[in-house]
Scaffold this motif. Structure first.
Motif, mmCIF file in Angstrom:
data_model
loop_
_atom_site.group_PDB
_atom_site.id
_atom_site.type_symbol
_atom_site.label_atom_id
_atom_site.label_comp_id
_atom_site.label_asym_id
_atom_site.label_seq_id
_atom_site.Cartn_x
_atom_site.Cartn_y
_atom_site.Cartn_z
ATOM 1 N N VAL A 10 26.853 14.654 -31.970
ATOM 2 C CA VAL A 10 27.958 13.972 -30.793
ATOM 3 C C VAL A 10 29.120 14.610 -30.662
ATOM 4 O O VAL A 10 29.272 15.389 -31.953
ATOM 5 N N GLU A 11 29.628 14.664 -29.712
ATOM 6 C CA GLU A 11 30.792 15.836 -29.435
ATOM 7 C C GLU A 11 31.610 14.861 -31.232
ATOM 8 O O GLU A 11 32.275 14.416 -30.195
ATOM 9 N N ARG A 12 32.456 15.787 -31.584
ATOM 10 C CA ARG A 12 33.726 15.041 -31.877
ATOM 11 C C ARG A 12 34.485 16.893 -32.268
ATOM 12 O O ARG A 12 33.815 17.797 -32.946
ATOM 13 N N THR A 13 35.957 16.105 -32.691
ATOM 14 C CA THR A 13 36.881 17.379 -33.309
ATOM 15 C C THR A 13 36.674 16.402 -34.790
ATOM 16 O O THR A 13 36.498 15.695 -35.259
ATOM 17 N N ILE A 14 37.026 17.657 -35.789
ATOM 18 C CA ILE A 14 36.834 17.908 -37.160
ATOM 19 C C ILE A 14 38.145 18.277 -38.087
ATOM 20 O O ILE A 14 38.164 20.091 -37.292
ATOM 21 N N SER A 15 38.835 18.015 -38.423
ATOM 22 C CA SER A 15 40.032 18.746 -39.635
ATOM 23 C C SER A 15 39.778 18.950 -41.047
ATOM 24 O O SER A 15 38.866 17.798 -42.028
ATOM 25 N N CYS A 16 40.145 19.916 -41.918
ATOM 26 C CA CYS A 16 40.219 19.849 -43.057
ATOM 27 C C CYS A 16 41.730 20.006 -44.000
ATOM 28 O O CYS A 16 41.934 21.049 -43.378
ATOM 29 N N ARG A 17 42.149 18.728 -43.966
ATOM 30 C CA ARG A 17 43.621 19.321 -44.632
ATOM 31 C C ARG A 17 42.987 19.706 -46.208
ATOM 32 O O ARG A 17 42.080 19.068 -46.413
ATOM 33 N N ILE A 18 44.101 20.556 -46.799
ATOM 34 C CA ILE A 18 43.791 20.649 -47.973
ATOM 35 C C ILE A 18 44.986 20.787 -48.608
ATOM 36 O O ILE A 18 45.930 21.792 -48.272
#
Length: 113
Positions: free
Chosen positions: A31-39
């Motif tokens: 389903v449509e979602r925003t995804i973040s990847c923190r480094i």
């Protein structure tokens, strides 16, 4: 420690792998979602949007916490995940990969990872 460009390339590799998943199966579980990847070791974060058509390109973000699904990994671990040097389940079980999401989103993502 990997650099920002190596991490950006790793994210593109992961997105490419998701693009190889059968489109019908992918659309069934996403389903449509925003995804973040923190480094955290580079003090940088990227964000994308996942939807039935795949992933949008990752872009730099200053607000990784605003995403509906939040992933955190150090630079070397992210590159290892992209190059199959580290498995998602092992990284998650050992705390090298953190995923913050609703239980329903986690179950959906598990189906396509």
């Amino acid at each position: 420690m990997a650099n920002v460009e190596e991490c950006r390339t790793a994210l593109a590799q992961i997105a490419g792998r998701l693009a190889e998943v059968d489109q019908e199966e992918f659309a069934e579980h996403v389903v449509e979602r925003t995804i973040s990847c923190r480094i955290p070791d580079l003090n940088v974060a990227f964000q994308t949007r996942i939807h039935s058509g795949g992933l949008d390109p990752f872009e730099h973000t200053d607000d990784a916490k605003a995403a509906q699904v939040r992933v955190t990994a150090n630079s070397d671990d992210l590159v290892a995940l992209a190059n199959d040097g580290l498995k998602v389940t092992k990284a998650w079980a050992t705390g090298r990969l953190k995923i913050e999401a609703s239980i329903f989103d986690l179950l959906r993502l598990r189906k396509i990872l």
